[in-house]
Design a protein around this motif. Structure first.
Motif, mmCIF file in Angstrom:
data_model
loop_
_atom_site.group_PDB
_atom_site.id
_atom_site.type_symbol
_atom_site.label_atom_id
_atom_site.label_comp_id
_atom_site.label_asym_id
_atom_site.label_seq_id
_atom_site.Cartn_x
_atom_site.Cartn_y
_atom_site.Cartn_z
ATOM 1 N N THR A 55 52.675 -22.712 37.173
ATOM 2 C CA THR A 55 53.813 -22.178 38.046
ATOM 3 C C THR A 55 54.913 -22.926 38.116
ATOM 4 O OG1 THR A 55 52.633 -22.728 40.056
ATOM 5 C CG2 THR A 55 52.211 -20.650 39.380
ATOM 6 N N GLU A 57 58.975 -22.809 39.482
ATOM 7 C CA GLU A 57 60.222 -22.161 40.401
ATOM 8 C C GLU A 57 61.179 -21.780 39.437
ATOM 9 O OE1 GLU A 57 62.740 -23.172 44.492
ATOM 10 O OE2 GLU A 57 61.356 -24.693 43.522
ATOM 11 N N VAL A 93 58.032 -18.486 39.487
ATOM 12 C CA VAL A 93 57.922 -17.816 40.717
ATOM 13 C C VAL A 93 59.471 -17.711 41.375
ATOM 14 C CG1 VAL A 93 57.184 -18.404 43.162
ATOM 15 C CG2 VAL A 93 55.676 -18.878 41.408
ATOM 16 N N PRO A 114 55.041 -23.782 43.995
ATOM 17 C CA PRO A 114 54.950 -24.003 42.648
ATOM 18 C C PRO A 114 54.438 -25.240 42.009
ATOM 19 C CG PRO A 114 56.961 -22.346 42.804
ATOM 20 C CD PRO A 114 56.502 -23.078 44.337
#
Length: 534
Positions: A55, A57, A93, A114
């Motif tokens: 993940t 950002e 994210v 994240p």
């Protein structure tokens, strides 16, 4: 003042700190560096078995017509070129840009940030490191980040250290200019006046703009500015008044106590009462009025970001309203040493870090390391030739796109956190590329940008890197920042006979409200840094 021979040095800056819930930032009681290479990251980077989900950002800037930030041309490229070879799925994210600190604090406290998170607020990263909520990255970088280390270099990486450990990966800022100053060359030509090169010449020019109104406009404004803290600034005027200081004094002393600082504001106060600067500037807390005055052709001189004339909100309406207007960059505030001292950015930009809640630390470093490959970085910044850009004299000129091929930030910076600004390996090319991106390839604006960048990095200095946080600034920074803005506005509009007393009163209140504590800690940290470097 021997600042030309000094190391890079600092103006004290106030930054707001939003508290975080440190208790939720970790998944064990270990020190932030312990076990980094023994996490589940090894499994997630394996080339067999189920793919790991990394993940990352990404800022949501609310750009009109923007694509799905987790499913577009750029995310597909990442998953094809990095994800598949590493048996991984990269998921983005989105975090609202305007609320990024608040949102990040909530995610960190909940252990849901994240795997690769980032922020421009270095103080926030320091707090996370202090609470052992993020990984130290030295071992991971050594094993999986050699290309990244080579690209960033030790100087940039040093801004991401805490207590000697690498806790974040700062982006490399490729353009260091900050503020700039611009004057109506067409007005000067009408008056038969040269471009001013010092304070006295500028003063005479402003008076001529006021009295002779070369633009023949209603309510001419010789110098446009806005409320303190907005885009419109005083350029390097303040620094030009500063007197001799040792390096320690220059680095650690609050601006309000620097020799000559009072004289600088007294000069601005004089300009205000002689109707040489925007009469209602203190009420303009959004720059809406200053922007309107500039684009309607009423302004002879202004200081703002070095690239402000290239911004769409200035460039296009000015061209429509006053086609003959010709703003050129100018360097006009020379100090007693003959220097045009001005603050520039540090070499670092945004800070990327890995929360302790992440199980993919190794994969995260591999991802950032992959991004440092020149062909990867070029594609993420400029896209496909003929689709996202065309080459003009070796400079990529963007082609506007909609839908999934659209870039939602300049040069796709939200998908390239290891770099802030165009990266073509050459400063002049970077400036020209940046100008082309803003001004749609207009050659005149490319020249304005290169001239402005050169002027506004001459005699530049950047903030001193103490290597440790100033705890007093963390505590008092927000209060002092608010006071600083109010002091600037009040002093400029004060009655001349009351100026000296008001200055002394406001500065005492500022120092009592935490300014003295910040200054004292700066002295302590500066001396510790100097002793360490001996």
């Amino acid at each position: 003042m021997n600042t030309g021979k000094k190391k890079r040095i600092a103006i004290l800056c106030s930054t707001a700190l939003l508290a975080i819930a440190a208790a939720g930032c970790g998944n064990s009681g270990k020190n932030s560096g312990e076990g980094a290479s023994q996490t589940a990251a090894t499994e997630s980077a394996a080339t067999s078995g189920p793919p790991a989900t990394l993940t990352v950002e990404v800022f949501d800037r609310g750009v009109q017509g923007q694509p799905d930030l987790n499913n577009n041309m750029w995310t597909k490229y990442v998953n094809e070129k990095f994800g598949k070879p590493n048996n991984a799925i990269v998921k983005y994210v989105s975090v609202p840009r305007s609320q990024e600190i608040d949102k990040l604090n909530v995610l960190m406290a909940a252990g849901e940030a994240p795997d690769i998170s980032f922020t421009y607020d270095g103080t926030t990263v320091t707090r996370y490191a202090k609470s052992k909520g993020i990984y130290t990255l030295d071992e991971l970088l050594e094993e999986h980040g050699q290309q990244l280390k080579s690209y960033l270099g030790e100087k940039v990486l040093s801004y991401g250290k805490y207590e000697g450990k690498q806790v974040s990966i700062p982006g490399k800022r490729t353009l260091l200019a900050w503020n700039g100053m611009f004057i109506r060359k067409d007005w000067l030509d009408k008056l038969g006046m040269p471009v001013p090169t010092n304070k006295d010449e500028l003063y005479n020019t402003l008076v001529a703009f006021r009295d002779k109104n070369p633009g023949n406009v209603d309510h001419v404004i010789p110098w446009a500015t806005a409320a303190a803290g907005m885009n419109y600034t005083f350029g390097n005027l303040i620094q030009s008044f500063w007197g001799p200081m040792t390096e320690e004094e220059f680095v650690t002393t609050t601006n309000w106590l620097k020799p000559g600082h009072k004289d600088a504001f007294k000069w601005l106060n004089k300009l205000y009462h002689e109707k040489l600067i925007s009469p209602d500037f203190a009420l303009d807390k959004t720059t809406k009025q200053a922007d309107a005055d500039v684009t309607n052709g009423k302004v002879g001189f202004y200081a703002a970001n070095w690239d402000y004339p290239l911004s769409q909100k200035i460039r296009e309406p000015l061209k429509q309203n006053v086609p003959e207007a010709n703003y050129v960059p100018v360097d006009t505030f020379k100090n007693d040493e003959g220097k045009y001292l001005k603050e520039v950015y540090n070499e670092n930009g945004i800070f990327s870090f890995i929360p302790k809640s992440s199980k993919n630390a190794e994969l995260a470093i591999k991802y950032l390391n992959w991004m440092a490959e020149p062909e990867v970085m070029f594609f993420l910044q400029f896209g496909e030739e003929g689709v996202n850009h065309k080459l003009v004299d070796g400079i990529p000129h963007g082609i506007a796109q909609t839908g999934e091929k659209m870039q939602t930030s300049n040069l796709n910076m939200d998908y390239t956190p290891i770099v802030n600004g165009a990266e073509l390996g050459d400063t002049e090319k970077n400036v020209r590329t940046y100008a082309a991106a803003l001004a749609s390839g207009d050659k005149s604006y490319e020249k304005l940008a290169t001239d402005s960048y050169k002027i506004n990095t001459t005699d530049g200095y950047s903030s001193f890197n103490y290597g440790v946080p100033n705890e007093a600034n963390i505590k008092y920074g927000k209060t002092l920042g608010d006071m600083n803005k109010q002091m600037i506005d009040r002093l400029i509009v004060a009655k001349p006979a009351e100026f000296d007393a008001l200055y002394d009163k406001l500065v005492k209140e500022y120092m009592d409200a935490g300014g003295q504590a910040v200054q004292d800690e700066n002295v302590k940290n500066y001396r510790a840094a100097q002793a360490k470097n001996k």
